[in-house]
Scaffold this motif. Sequence first.
Motif, PDB file in Angstrom:
ATOM      1  N   ASP A  64       0.868  -1.181   0.000  1.00 30.11           N
ATOM      2  CA  ASP A  64       0.000   0.000   0.000  1.00 30.11           C
ATOM      3  C   ASP A  64       0.906   1.234   0.000  1.00 30.11           C
ATOM      4  OD1 ASP A  64      -1.610   2.207   0.704  1.00 30.11           O
ATOM      5  OD2 ASP A  64      -3.059   0.903   1.690  1.00 30.11           O
ATOM      6  N   ARG A 146      -3.997   3.057  -2.654  1.00 26.72           N
ATOM      7  CA  ARG A 146      -2.946   2.032  -2.530  1.00 26.72           C
ATOM      8  C   ARG A 146      -1.865   2.194  -3.597  1.00 26.72           C
ATOM      9  NH1 ARG A 146      -5.124  -3.807  -2.784  1.00 26.72           N
ATOM     10  NH2 ARG A 146      -2.909  -4.233  -2.486  1.00 26.72           N
ATOM     11  N   GLU A 191      -7.992  -3.192  -6.930  1.00 23.29           N
ATOM     12  CA  GLU A 191      -8.812  -2.039  -6.562  1.00 23.29           C
ATOM     13  C   GLU A 191     -10.024  -1.892  -7.482  1.00 23.29           C
ATOM     14  OE1 GLU A 191      -8.373  -0.015  -3.798  1.00 23.29           O
ATOM     15  OE2 GLU A 191      -7.003  -1.680  -3.381  1.00 23.29           O
ATOM     16  N   TYR A 201      -8.568   4.650 -11.304  1.00 24.91           N
ATOM     17  CA  TYR A 201      -7.916   3.337 -11.347  1.00 24.91           C
ATOM     18  C   TYR A 201      -7.969   2.724 -12.754  1.00 24.91           C
ATOM     19  CZ  TYR A 201      -7.572   3.247  -6.233  1.00 24.91           C
ATOM     20  OH  TYR A 201      -7.246   3.514  -4.924  1.00 24.91           O
TER      21      TYR A 201
END
Length: 702
Positions: A64, A146, A191, A201
């Motif tokens: 992370d 993350r 994610e 993302y």
Amino acid sequence: MKLSICMMVKNEEKNLHRCLESLKPILEQIDSELVIVDTGSSDNTVEIARQYTDKVYFHKWNNDFSSMRNITIGYAKGEWILIIDADEKIEDTSEIILFLNSIYANKYKSVDVNIKNITNIEDNRYGIISSPRMFLNDGTFRYEGRIHNIPIYKKPTVVLNITFLHYGYIETDTKLMKKKFLRTSSILIEEIKKDPKNIYYNYQLAVSYAMYKDYDKALKQIIKTYKIINDRKLNKKDYVYIYYEMASYYYFAGDSTKYKIIEDICKEGIQLEKEYIDLYFLLGKISIFTNNFVQAQKSYKEYINLLENYKNLSIYKNTAFKLYTLDRLEETYYDLSFIFFNLKKYKECIIYIKKLSSGKYIEKAFELIVKSYLKLKKHEELKEYYNENIVCLDKNKLRIFYSYLELEIDKSIEEDRVDIISKFSGNNDTYSFLNKIRVYYNSEYENLGQLVNKFVRVLDLNYEPNYFGDLIYYKIKLKDDIYDMLSNVSMNKIEEFIVYIANKYDDFKDTAYNYITQNINSDFQVIRVNRLLDRFVLVMDKLNEEQYRFIFKDYVNSGIKYISVIYSNEILDNEMIYDVKNDEDSFFIFMNKANQLKTYNEKEYIKYLRKALELYPFMKKGIGMLLDDFKNKFNAKNNEFENYKKKVKITIKAFIDNNKLDEANKIIAEYEQIVKDDLEVVLFKSKISLKKLSNVNTSYKM
């Protein structure tokens, strides 16, 4: 304490020295600390870090990024926090130092800098993005996400003219790129599973695929991202930064319809953001591919206008935008010169050629440079450009330029040809000296042969381009010895020169024929060159029959002598044609065998001629002449033999008619030694037998 420089590192021995050295001016001139958190290095990273700071801490990597960033921030005691990665370095720290030492800093809570992402060191390729990297340490600053950790910070933000050079995505370092791709993409995919509609993302996963050169997946992912924006009816202007990536991925992965799609993407993106410099560049590039030169000009000129003032553009300061084409000005100048050349606007082409400054693009433009100047008959200006921009390039690049120049010289009318050669004869290099000799040849300089000899002594013709074949041609025309100057030149190179001469000079056939006829002997240096001259003259097939026979005979004789020197008797005697250099040498092996058999085994002689022809059909005409000669000789011998048979038979008949039977039998016996089973002779013998029987009966009656 004024500043805490916070870093997280893992296995960065390759980069860390470079990064920390760039921080020294800050650490020396600002009340500051260097905080380094190691997340599990197995190389010398920690040892290197301890050379610069005693504040080295250890925390296990937890997959992370933001969490680890926040751990480094937790150690910070400074009023300000500066974030930098080990694969980065600060190009010039002076503005940071000035800012932190000024009261001006009190007005702001964060600082944006330029991140210059180096993608190819050799080609000086990079992208630039504005990024917040220095923050007021007020207890609220932190990172979230993350992957591609996003800073959560307060404003107002000042933009400083500071550049961080980032070496983390060098595309030629495939091992590094694979490592980063696997790490980053796996987290992003996790994610996205949790939040499938997350635009950030999905966009970053497309970017990751592209960095790994998997453009098919990158294109599918960026289209998916674009669809999410459409489906959610979001304001596209807020996400216009995806347009350049989407257009680029179509370029690398699209099908035959991609150019129209890319054009539409660029135009839509420009409508949303008038300053989107990357899209103007890409639209210019794509318009060349579709031959829309008017649109290409317009797009490139707008790109240049924006580039001249790019630091004042709002998108330059927008941290959402990564600008990829700020390093493409030279490429744009080249493309504009290409556009104007194709539009036959040679003056405009030269304007942009003169703007080129890098050897890479000047070399790429060699053809445009030569043709544009010569189309305008600006011979002197071409020479000036050459002296200013090209003569300084390395030898291999110069030869490429000369090759383009030579092609155009050959196409020019005589007056222009002489002038160009003269213009390029003034420098102190081999090409200039070649042109000096060309000038002397055109002026019928009486000591030209000596001048060529002097020049050749300092040259290694093995490494000179084909147009140095002019030296050989001049010597042949002057009837000077070429064999000595070619004695240390490879056969392949000599052949290259002769091909050049044969293609360039209309009188090559006559010139070479006259030269060969005056230079026939058994010296090895003569036969190795003459067989090449012979072959080219024969293949041109412009000789009359007598000339052709003469040259073909010399070709075969020279070739046989040549192979007898360079190959062993074992190869020649055993006809080891697969162990010689080429089919031509195999041809000579068979011709040698044919010559050996000619006088005593005509059937085998014919067989080897046909084998030679099958192997080397270029000599069909010459072999055909030999076969015709044999046929004619055979027919002549056959006619002579038939005449002999007729004469013998007349004699036999005369003896029989005159009752001289013993003489007739004697001639028949001799004839049958030569001719077997002749029916007429059998009849003659029957007639003799009957005659003898008749003579016996007559005697008996008496």
